[in-house]
Design a protein around this motif. Structure first.
Motif, short mmCIF file in Angstrom:
data_model
loop_
_atom_site.label_atom_id
_atom_site.label_comp_id
_atom_site.label_asym_id
_atom_site.label_seq_id
_atom_site.Cartn_x
_atom_site.Cartn_y
_atom_site.Cartn_z
N GLY A 177 52.60 44.62 11.72
CA GLY A 177 51.50 44.16 12.36
C GLY A 177 50.29 45.13 12.14
N TRP A 178 49.55 45.45 13.30
CA TRP A 178 48.42 46.35 13.14
C TRP A 178 48.57 47.37 14.58
N LEU A 179 47.67 48.33 14.46
CA LEU A 179 47.52 49.21 15.62
C LEU A 179 46.07 49.56 15.79
N LEU A 180 45.47 49.12 16.99
CA LEU A 180 44.04 49.16 17.22
C LEU A 180 43.95 50.40 18.26
N GLU A 181 42.70 51.12 17.94
CA GLU A 181 42.27 52.10 18.64
C GLU A 181 40.55 52.07 18.74
N GLY A 182 40.31 52.28 20.06
CA GLY A 182 38.84 52.15 20.15
C GLY A 182 38.16 51.69 21.47
N ARG A 183 36.89 51.82 21.79
CA ARG A 183 36.43 51.24 22.89
C ARG A 183 35.24 50.46 22.68
N LYS A 184 35.03 49.57 23.37
CA LYS A 184 34.03 48.26 23.06
C LYS A 184 33.26 48.25 24.22
N THR A 185 31.83 48.17 23.97
CA THR A 185 30.89 48.09 25.25
C THR A 185 30.65 46.78 25.45
N PRO A 225 49.80 45.73 26.04
CA PRO A 225 50.06 47.29 26.39
C PRO A 225 48.74 47.86 25.84
N GLY A 226 48.38 48.77 26.36
CA GLY A 226 47.36 49.82 25.88
C GLY A 226 45.81 49.15 25.83
N ALA A 227 45.84 48.02 26.23
CA ALA A 227 44.69 47.53 26.12
C ALA A 227 44.07 47.49 27.88
N ARG A 228 42.97 47.97 28.16
CA ARG A 228 42.49 47.91 29.63
C ARG A 228 40.97 47.88 29.68
N ILE A 229 40.63 47.33 30.70
CA ILE A 229 39.07 47.34 31.18
C ILE A 229 38.71 48.59 31.99
N ASP A 230 37.68 49.20 31.42
CA ASP A 230 37.11 50.26 32.32
C ASP A 230 35.74 49.72 32.83
N GLU A 231 35.68 49.73 34.16
CA GLU A 231 34.41 48.96 34.84
C GLU A 231 33.11 49.86 34.92
N ASP A 273 33.55 47.88 29.77
CA ASP A 273 34.14 48.37 28.31
C ASP A 273 35.51 47.98 28.33
N LEU A 274 36.04 47.69 27.16
CA LEU A 274 37.27 47.40 26.66
C LEU A 274 37.86 48.56 26.10
N VAL A 275 38.82 49.34 26.49
CA VAL A 275 39.40 50.34 25.82
C VAL A 275 40.75 50.04 25.17
N LEU A 276 41.08 50.43 24.00
CA LEU A 276 42.19 50.24 23.19
C LEU A 276 42.98 51.59 22.85
N GLU A 277 44.06 51.69 23.43
CA GLU A 277 44.88 52.94 23.17
C GLU A 277 46.20 52.49 22.65
N GLY A 278 46.22 52.77 21.55
CA GLY A 278 47.61 52.67 20.77
C GLY A 278 48.04 51.08 20.80
N VAL A 279 47.22 50.03 20.80
CA VAL A 279 47.33 48.76 20.91
C VAL A 279 48.27 48.32 19.67
#
Ligand code: FAD
Length: 386
Positions: free
Chosen positions: A143-151, A188-194, A208-214
């Motif tokens: 599959g895929w590994l996602l890393e990043g931060r969305k606003t 796992p690894g996806a979380r919302i930063d308020e 923000d949506l934070v993606l850490e090692g998803v």
């Protein structure tokens, strides 16, 4: 069984939303109870196609629902807009793999689950500009590994499905591809930063949506962006988005109009006549109605042109949509400004809803199509194309 009168239902819900709006605006909190009401009343399936269990609401009626809800609470209506436009646009021109669209429809109809795209990033600007995101999708075993931060991820407190825009860097170097990947709330690894603390539309939960090692299975790849030729008619997604935002913003301005009119009728400074008799106030109120009616006509014209494929009428339907979005936003802002002047100094008081309308009405300027891009598109059509 015939469908209910969704505009009348929206008006009833809007009354409830209006009561809750001041608190959520003040706190910047998400109106979960409004979404519980919307869910219960069937609004989350409003634009889901009828053959997938939804109500298949056409664009021309969708915009009226949006305007009506927004008169109660702009934030709730704008957030709902993000969810509903996906289904309307996808009915017209499919972009998701069919299995995923079935799943989105099932989730909305059976479980009241919400979907919205996480495309924007701090450094990217509006994704419609064609910038390359910093969020990466790296192919890994299975599959895929996602890393990043969305606003600006509107609806974040309740989203279940979050299509994420990410870059794919070719192994040998060269220009990256850009594609969408489905991230689910419990990955796992996806979380919302308020982080959302904005001037207006404060209750949209656009965190923000934070993606850490998803790590995602292969099936989460939704498709490349900007590959192949766009439809000559324009993008259905852009059309539903633009008109939904225009209608929502018009609803906010309509609420300001009603407040100013009620205020003018009641306001009689001690020992004087009612301000409703003053020529200046009368001119402003008439001007507000003129602007709002112009908006409704522009939006209805663009929606029905798009729906019927009418590319005559002076301009192709897609261009009429761009005109409607740009003009409706400016008209709504002017209308709320006039309403503030009618109410006068007390309109600045936090305890009055009109100062919220004054802030909320601006937000749609920064949803696509952005004015400068839309104007450039119109100029290109007039001056450069054959
Ligand atoms: C209330 C709200 C909710 C939102 N919800 C979401 C969401 O759910 N998901 C999501 O992904 N995003 C969302 N967004 C983000 C939105 O779609 C934009 O991406 C965001 O506002 C960034 O826009 P910008 O003005 O910073 O863009 P920029 O592209 O950085 O633009 C900055 C300025 O440059 C001008 N400009 C840039 N490029 C051009 C050009 N090519 N031609 C002419 N002028 C140009 C623009 O007009 C603007 O004046 C939301 C925004 C708001 C305000």
């Amino acid at each position: 069984m015939s469908d209910p009168d969704w505009v009348a239902l929206a008006a009833a819900l809007a009354e409830r939303f209006a009561e809750r709006a001041p608190r959520h605006d003040r706190e910047g909190s998400f109106p979960h109870e409004n979404f519980a009401d919307l869910r219960e009343a069937g609004f989350l399936a409003l634009t889901v196609p009828a053959d997938r269990g939804g109500h298949g609401l056409p664009l021309t009626r969708f915009v009226r629902v949006q305007e009506t809800l927004a008169a109660g609470d702009g934030s709730t209506a704008l957030a709902l807009n993000m969810h509903l436009i996906r289904f309307g646009a996808e009915r017209e021109s499919p972009t998701y793999p069919p299995g995923w669209f079935d799943e989105l429809c099932r989730g909305a109809v059976e479980e009241g689950r919400l979907v919205n795209t996480a495309a924007t990033e701090e450094g990217l600007g509006s994704p419609a500009g064609g910038g390359i995101p910093e969020t990466t999708a790296i192919p890994v075993e299975g599959g895929w590994l996602l890393e990043g931060r969305k606003t600006f991820v509107t609806l974040a407190p309740e989203l279940w499905y979050m299509p994420v825009l990410a870059r794919l860097d070719p192994p040998g170097g060269g220009a990256p591809d850009v594609a969408d990947f489905m991230v689910l709330r419990d990955d796992p690894g996806a979380r919302i930063d308020e982080t959302w603390d904005a001037l207006g539309m404060r209750a949209t939960g656009s965190h923000d949506l934070v993606l850490e090692g998803v790590r995602l299975p292969e099936s989460r790849f939704l498709g490349y962006r900007n590959k192949g030729k766009p439809s000559p008619r324009g993008r259905a997604g852009g059309v539903w988005f633009a008109l939904g935002v225009a209608a929502t913003t018009t609803g906010v301005a309509a609420a300001a109009r009603d407040y100013a009119v009620a205020f003018a009728r009641e306001r009689t400074p001690t020992g004087l006549r009612s301000i409703a008799e003053l020529p200046g106030v009368r001119r402003r109120v008439a001007r507000i109605d003129l602007l709002l009616q112009r908006n409704r006509a522009l939006i209805a014209d663009a929606a029905s042109a798009w729906e019927s494929g009418d590319d005559a009428g002076g301009m192709p339907a897609a261009a009429r949509v761009a005109v409607a979005k740009v003009d409706a936003l400016n008209n709504a802002i002017e209308a709320v400004d006039e309403a503030m002047r009618v109410v006068g100094g007390v309109g600045l008081q936090k305890r009055r809803p009109i100062e919220r309308y004054y802030r909320d009405v601006r937000a749609g300027l920064h949803n696509p199509p952005l004015e400068d891009r839309a104007i450039e598109q119109l100029a290109r059509r007039a001056l450069d194309e054959e």
